[in-house]
Write a protein that holds these residues in place. Structure first.
Motif, short mmCIF file in Angstrom:
data_model
loop_
_atom_site.label_atom_id
_atom_site.label_comp_id
_atom_site.label_asym_id
_atom_site.label_seq_id
_atom_site.Cartn_x
_atom_site.Cartn_y
_atom_site.Cartn_z
N PRO A 18 0.80 -1.23 0.00
CA PRO A 18 0.00 0.00 0.00
C PRO A 18 0.83 1.27 0.00
O PRO A 18 0.43 2.27 -0.60
CB PRO A 18 -0.83 -0.10 1.28
CG PRO A 18 -0.14 -1.06 2.12
CD PRO A 18 0.63 -1.98 1.25
N LEU A 21 3.78 1.07 -3.46
CA LEU A 21 3.25 0.71 -4.78
C LEU A 21 1.78 1.10 -4.94
O LEU A 21 1.22 0.90 -5.99
CB LEU A 21 3.40 -0.80 -5.02
CG LEU A 21 4.82 -1.32 -5.07
CD1 LEU A 21 4.82 -2.82 -5.22
CD2 LEU A 21 5.55 -0.69 -6.24
N PHE A 22 1.17 1.65 -3.92
CA PHE A 22 -0.23 2.09 -3.95
C PHE A 22 -1.18 0.97 -4.34
O PHE A 22 -2.11 1.18 -5.10
CB PHE A 22 -0.44 3.22 -4.96
CG PHE A 22 0.47 4.37 -4.79
CD1 PHE A 22 0.32 5.22 -3.72
CD2 PHE A 22 1.46 4.61 -5.70
CE1 PHE A 22 1.15 6.29 -3.57
CE2 PHE A 22 2.30 5.68 -5.54
CZ PHE A 22 2.15 6.52 -4.48
N LEU A 23 -0.96 -0.25 -3.84
CA LEU A 23 -1.87 -1.33 -4.21
C LEU A 23 -2.75 -1.68 -3.03
O LEU A 23 -2.31 -1.67 -1.89
CB LEU A 23 -1.08 -2.55 -4.66
CG LEU A 23 -0.35 -2.31 -5.97
CD1 LEU A 23 0.63 -3.40 -6.25
CD2 LEU A 23 -1.36 -2.22 -7.09
N GLY A 24 -4.00 -2.02 -3.33
CA GLY A 24 -4.93 -2.40 -2.27
C GLY A 24 -5.33 -1.24 -1.40
O GLY A 24 -5.70 -1.43 -0.24
N LEU A 25 -5.28 -0.02 -1.96
CA LEU A 25 -5.57 1.15 -1.12
C LEU A 25 -7.02 1.22 -0.68
O LEU A 25 -7.31 1.75 0.39
CB LEU A 25 -5.24 2.43 -1.89
CG LEU A 25 -3.78 2.84 -1.86
CD1 LEU A 25 -3.62 4.12 -2.61
CD2 LEU A 25 -3.34 3.04 -0.43
N CYS A 26 -7.94 0.69 -1.50
CA CYS A 26 -9.36 0.83 -1.16
C CYS A 26 -9.65 0.20 0.19
O CYS A 26 -10.18 0.83 1.08
CB CYS A 26 -10.23 0.20 -2.24
SG CYS A 26 -9.86 0.82 -3.87
N LEU A 29 -7.63 1.91 3.17
CA LEU A 29 -8.20 3.11 3.77
C LEU A 29 -9.54 2.84 4.42
O LEU A 29 -9.86 3.41 5.46
CB LEU A 29 -8.36 4.20 2.71
CG LEU A 29 -7.06 4.67 2.07
CD1 LEU A 29 -7.34 5.67 0.98
CD2 LEU A 29 -6.16 5.28 3.11
N VAL A 122 -11.59 -9.03 -5.11
CA VAL A 122 -11.35 -7.92 -6.02
C VAL A 122 -10.34 -6.95 -5.41
O VAL A 122 -10.45 -5.76 -5.57
CB VAL A 122 -12.63 -7.18 -6.39
CG1 VAL A 122 -13.44 -7.99 -7.36
CG2 VAL A 122 -13.43 -6.83 -5.18
N GLN A 123 -9.34 -7.50 -4.71
CA GLN A 123 -8.34 -6.64 -4.12
C GLN A 123 -7.16 -6.51 -5.08
O GLN A 123 -6.59 -7.51 -5.51
CB GLN A 123 -7.89 -7.26 -2.81
CG GLN A 123 -8.02 -6.34 -1.63
CD GLN A 123 -6.71 -5.74 -1.30
OE1 GLN A 123 -5.82 -5.78 -2.11
NE2 GLN A 123 -6.59 -5.17 -0.12
N CYS A 124 -6.78 -5.27 -5.40
CA CYS A 124 -5.72 -5.11 -6.41
C CYS A 124 -4.42 -5.72 -5.93
O CYS A 124 -3.65 -6.25 -6.72
CB CYS A 124 -5.48 -3.66 -6.76
SG CYS A 124 -6.55 -2.49 -6.02
N LEU A 127 -4.17 -9.51 -6.88
CA LEU A 127 -3.95 -9.72 -8.31
C LEU A 127 -2.56 -9.24 -8.70
O LEU A 127 -1.85 -9.88 -9.48
CB LEU A 127 -5.03 -8.99 -9.11
CG LEU A 127 -4.96 -9.19 -10.61
CD1 LEU A 127 -5.21 -10.64 -10.95
CD2 LEU A 127 -5.95 -8.33 -11.32
N ALA A 128 -2.14 -8.10 -8.12
CA ALA A 128 -0.83 -7.56 -8.46
C ALA A 128 0.28 -8.51 -8.05
O ALA A 128 1.29 -8.62 -8.74
CB ALA A 128 -0.62 -6.21 -7.79
N LEU B 104 -4.42 -4.14 -13.84
CA LEU B 104 -5.11 -3.96 -12.56
C LEU B 104 -6.41 -3.16 -12.69
O LEU B 104 -7.13 -3.02 -11.72
CB LEU B 104 -4.19 -3.27 -11.56
CG LEU B 104 -3.12 -4.19 -11.00
CD1 LEU B 104 -2.20 -3.44 -10.09
CD2 LEU B 104 -3.76 -5.33 -10.26
N THR B 107 -9.42 -5.10 -11.35
CA THR B 107 -9.87 -5.08 -9.97
C THR B 107 -10.07 -3.66 -9.47
O THR B 107 -10.15 -3.44 -8.27
CB THR B 107 -8.86 -5.78 -9.05
OG1 THR B 107 -7.58 -5.25 -9.33
CG2 THR B 107 -8.88 -7.25 -9.26
#
Lengths: 203, 218
Positions: A18, A21-26, A29, A122-124, A127-128, B104, B107
């Motif tokens: 997070p 790499l700003f992944l899974g931010l939804c 937060l 559906v968590q980025c 998948l990333a 991405l 998602t």
């Protein structure tokens, strides 16, 4: 073995999902208001990333990679364009299976963080994890280390953020900054802190 | 027609998906180190969300309720694969710099959020207008942050040098912090603050409001 530890630490601190790499931010937060929920989410992330990334690596290497179907007599077939669909399917199936297993054998754990499991489909970040595994051509052990490390990094970051937010719940902030605004600024400061880990593992 | 226009323009500022609903920020921050990656990402996402909303809305009466999420994800993932292949074929440099972030989009909560909450229960035309509006609202924030970061970080816009930097004898000293991860958080936090100060109705209610009258000391 040193490669395993290095990859783990690198995924956990240097390439924190997070914060750098700003992944899974939804989910990062949205579910960091209370430390309790944040720890549940973190544990679920470690579990799912640790299972899904090596599994996807096996599937990619056995079926989807260019030339992987050579033993069937189709050495020129390249199915890698299908990897996105395959990965999403594997993630959804694994999450469902994990949930069912937990519910059957560990009901107390399921009660603690079972609600977060469906969200992780559906968590980025998850998948990333699989997409980075393809891009950097990890083998199975490396992808296990990478998956566990990324999950641990996410858990660490979300727990820290939720602790700070719990302390700030009573603070008298400007109206426009309450909630989302201050959370972004907090995440930015944590990201500054994590950027000092960049030199920890030599590139 | 006016209703259609309203669904199109409402998500631009008033109900912006990023600053109000925290949807789709996962990719929003990662690709904004320069304006051209932000633009590519915006266009890709807008195309995907409009087409996905159209398709989901067309077959909305034939999707069984229990498997609707899987159907929507498969539609979105197929569209993303097409976009990814197009980018790799015609814009190879940019697709390399975006790395996994195009994939991405699958998602991205924004896409699934629009198909799940709007396209699933509305005819194709309003569904696509709504998706276009949300895509444009997302693009607006992305391009704004991308432009600020590239301008202050490198003194350039879209790769052209706008402000003469000190290396080349100009007056502008670039601030490399703008190209690193933390500045994206700070910029978005500041943007949210600015929008919510102009429109106070968007602000979150305080969790523990201060008492109206301070307690008097004995």
């Amino acid at each position: 073995m040193s490669g395993f530890g290095e990859l783990f630490l690198r995924a956990m601190f240097v390439e924190n999902m997070p914060l750098t790499l700003f992944l899974g931010l939804c989910t990062f937060l949205a579910l960091s208001k209370r430390p309790g929920t944040a720890i549940g989410l973190g544990v679920a992330m470690i579990g799912v990333l640790g299972v899904v990334t090596p599994l996807n690596q096996l599937i990619y290497a056995a079926v989807l990679a260019p030339g992987a179907l050579g033993w069937l007599g189709f050495p020129e077939i390249d199915l890698s364009y299908l990897s996105l669909l395959a990965f999403i399917g594997v993630i959804a199936a694994t999450v469902q299976l994990l949930e069912m297993l937990l519910e059957r054998f560990f009901p107390s754990i399921h009660a603690a963080f079972g609600v977060f499991l469906p969200l992780l489909t559906v968590q980025c970040a998850i998948l990333a994890g699989s997409l980075f595994m393809v891009e950097r051509s990890f083998d199975t052990v490396e992808s296990l280390a990478f998956g566990l490390g990324s999950g641990a990094g996410f858990a660490l970051a979300v727990t820290l953020l939720s602790a700070i937010r719990a302390r700030l719940a009573y603070a008298d902030l400007p109206a426009g900054l309450r909630g989302l605004g201050i959370t972004f600024i907090l995440a930015g400061m944590m990201s500054l802190g994590f950027s000092s880990f960049a030199q920890m593992v030599a590139p | 027609m006016t209703a259609l226009f309203a669904t199109l323009t409402e998500p631009l500022v008033r109900k912006n998906p990023i600053t109000l609903q925290i949807l789709g920020i996962c990719s929003a921050l990662a690709v904004t180190t320069s304006l051209d990656t932000a633009l590519t990402m915006s266009v890709s996402l807008t195309v995907v969300v409009v087409l996905a909303a159209g398709i989901v809305s067309l077959i909305r009466k034939h999707i069984p309720n229990s498997i609707r999420l899987i159907v929507q994800i498969v539609i979105v993932a197929s569209l993303v694969i097409v976009i990814d292949q197009v980018l790799q074929a015609f814009f190879f440099d940019i697709s390399q710099r975006l790395s996994v972030f195009v994939s991405l989009i699958t998602t991205n909560c924004l896409v699934l959020g629009r198909t799940e909450s709007f396209a699933r229960s509305n005819p194709p035309l309003p569904a696509m207008a709504d998706a276009l509006g949300n895509g444009l609202g997302y693009s607006l924030v992305l391009c704004l942050i991308g432009a600020i970061r590239e301008l202050i970080g490198k003194g350039a816009l879209l790769g052209y040098q706008v402000l003469p930097t000190t290396d080349t004898g100009g007056w502008f000293t670039p601030l490399p912090l703008m190209l690193l991860a933390p500045s994206a958080f700070f910029l978005l936090g500041g943007l949210v603050w600015a929008i919510r100060s102009i429109r106070p109705e968007q602000a979150d209610a305080p969790e523990f409001p201060a008492p109206e009258v301070a307690e008097t000391r004995q």
